[in-house]
Design an enzyme around this catalytic site. Structure first.
Site, PDB file in Angstrom:
ATOM      1  N   ALA A 107      -4.633 -31.423 -18.616  1.00  0.00           N
ATOM      2  CA  ALA A 107      -5.333 -30.244 -19.321  1.00  0.00           C
ATOM      3  C   ALA A 107      -6.837 -31.028 -19.605  1.00  0.00           C
ATOM      4  O   ALA A 107      -7.664 -30.404 -19.531  1.00  0.00           O
ATOM      5  CB  ALA A 107      -4.978 -29.997 -20.952  1.00  0.00           C
ATOM      6  N   ASP A 108      -6.873 -32.262 -19.931  1.00  0.00           N
ATOM      7  CA  ASP A 108      -8.299 -32.893 -19.898  1.00  0.00           C
ATOM      8  C   ASP A 108      -9.133 -32.849 -18.643  1.00  0.00           C
ATOM      9  O   ASP A 108     -10.286 -32.581 -18.671  1.00  0.00           O
ATOM     10  CB  ASP A 108      -8.232 -34.408 -20.419  1.00  0.00           C
ATOM     11  CG  ASP A 108      -7.466 -34.460 -21.516  1.00  0.00           C
ATOM     12  OD1 ASP A 108      -8.284 -34.732 -22.452  1.00  0.00           O
ATOM     13  OD2 ASP A 108      -6.350 -34.042 -21.856  1.00  0.00           O
ATOM     14  N   MET A 109      -8.418 -32.940 -17.674  1.00  0.00           N
ATOM     15  CA  MET A 109      -9.152 -32.967 -16.237  1.00  0.00           C
ATOM     16  C   MET A 109      -9.430 -31.594 -15.835  1.00  0.00           C
ATOM     17  O   MET A 109     -10.916 -31.352 -15.349  1.00  0.00           O
ATOM     18  CB  MET A 109      -8.143 -33.628 -15.254  1.00  0.00           C
ATOM     19  CG  MET A 109      -7.983 -34.955 -15.425  1.00  0.00           C
ATOM     20  SD  MET A 109      -6.968 -35.809 -14.394  1.00  0.00           S
ATOM     21  CE  MET A 109      -7.036 -37.498 -14.688  1.00  0.00           C
TER      22      MET A 109
END
Length: 384
Positions: free
Chosen positions: A165-167
């Site tokens: 999700a962060d990427m």
């Protein structure tokens, strides 16, 4: 050769993955990214270590410059504000409202620099019922629908083994920053807020699931390595214990596959006539393919399928790519001299631009490595 973002200055107040992925994308293509870190500790990403080595920081700190500022101290806050007036972008990932508490709300930042693009990265977005909540990627991966689909049907939902999700948020955020900079340069000349939510970034890739439910009243379920919408698509064990991935997602490829395994009659088999038929009968088709691939080694299977133009690939680890012909041939990595390692393999910029490519990576900075040179950017009367 000039890089496409040369002359763009970015102040990076973020920590951990999403903000660092965002600013790494910008740094790779020539932006001057200044990491503003906490005294003594720095970015939390520095503390994701393997055997004491900052493996994450070496990758996502590349091409950046580091200074330390204690934003609870008025003198350091003034230094940051002086840098804001000389910058194009500011990236932060505090819980919404925290920047305002620190005296760095959007109105303050835009009064210092009306052209400033402010990327605000958070778990759930700057507005809405969850805005006040801290948000880690794990929670987003669970709630967005990803874990519901990921894994095998007879097992619990599975989270991804990386900061997915962060990427996604970092890449979406970099695009949003570039869109906002385009407006500054060719639109009304004013900066704006880029609201980057980890949840929305991941959910946007799963939106077809909601469309299916609305259209059919049913939701997709976990299917292991089988695709939801195409067959055959799976991973198969080879005779030598290695694994082969196959995707025959168009009709012509399935027909090539049937010929390649010596089973041309499958093309006219009523169970496998169309892609929709193959999805319904995927278990029967997978049994046929598993039996075939299990007779040969990985290399033998690759050669057999390549000869017939069937789309297959070996299952490799990321480390395998360091000396794999593809990794070497495409120059996936640059080897950077490193004090803790013989050489540090850092990814080269993605995507590849033909005339103004990104820059070759430089090593991630030590904490406060560039303090003096960046403080020299601030006129003396603004730094006190």
């Amino acid at each position: 050769m000039k890089t496409p973002l040369e002359g763009v200055r970015v102040l990076d107040l973020s920590r951990l993955v999403a903000g660092n992925v965002l600013t790494t994308q910008l740094a790779d293509f020539g932006a001057d990214v200044i990491k503003i870190e906490r005294p003594g500790r720095g970015d939390d990403l520095r503390h994701w270590r393997e055997e004491g080595i900052e493996t994450w920081w070496k990758v996502y700190g590349r091409n950046k410059r580091s200074i330390v500022l204690d934003l609870k101290v008025s003198e350091d806050l003034d230094k940051l504000k002086a840098l804001v007036s000389q910058s194009d972008v500011l990236v932060e990932n505090f819980v919404p409202g925290k920047m305002e508490e620190m005296g760095l709300g959007v109105d303050v930042l835009q009064s210092l620099n009306p052209r400033l693009v402010i990327a605000r990265v958070s778990g759930w977005g700057q507005t809405g019922p969850y805005a006040h909540k801290p948000g880690f990627g794990t929670l987003v991966e669970a709630m967005s629908g990803f874990a519901h689909l990921n894994g095998f049907p007879d097992r619990e939902p599975a989270l991804p083994p990386l900061a997915m999700a962060d990427m996604y948020a970092g890449i979406y955020g970099a695009f949003g920053v570039l869109a906002a900079l385009r407006n500054v340069e060719h639109g009304d000349g004013k900066g704006q807020v880029v609201d980057v939510a980890l949840f929305e970034s991941l959910y946007s890739t799963l939106a077809s699931e909601a469309v299916k439910f609305q259209a059919t009243g049913t939701a997709n379920r976990r299917m292991g390595n089988q695709a939801i919408n195409t067959a055959p698509r799976n991973i198969y064990a080879c005779a030598d214990g290695q694994f082969l991935a196959l995707s025959a997602s168009v009709q012509s490829m399935f027909e090539n596959l049937a010929q390649a395994i010596g089973r041309p009659e499958l093309i006219d088999d009523r169970r496998f006539l169309t892609n929709e038929d193959r999805v319904i009968h995927c278990q029967e088709l997978n049994k046929i393919l598993a039996d075939y691939f299990g007779q040969f080694s990985l290399e033998e299977n690759l050669e057999l399928m390549d000869a017939k133009g069937v789309t297959v690939a070996p299952v490799l680890s990321a480390a395998d790519l360091l000396d794999h012909p593809y990794g070497v041939g495409r120059e996936l990595f640059s080897e950077i001299p490193d004090a803790e390692m013989k050489n540090c393999p850092v990814p080269n910029p993605v995507p590849r631009l033909s005339r103004t490519p990104g820059k070759k990576p430089s090593a991630a900075p030590q904490l406060a490595e560039h303090q003096e040179e960046i403080m020299n950017l601030i006129p003396k009367n603004d730094a006190t």
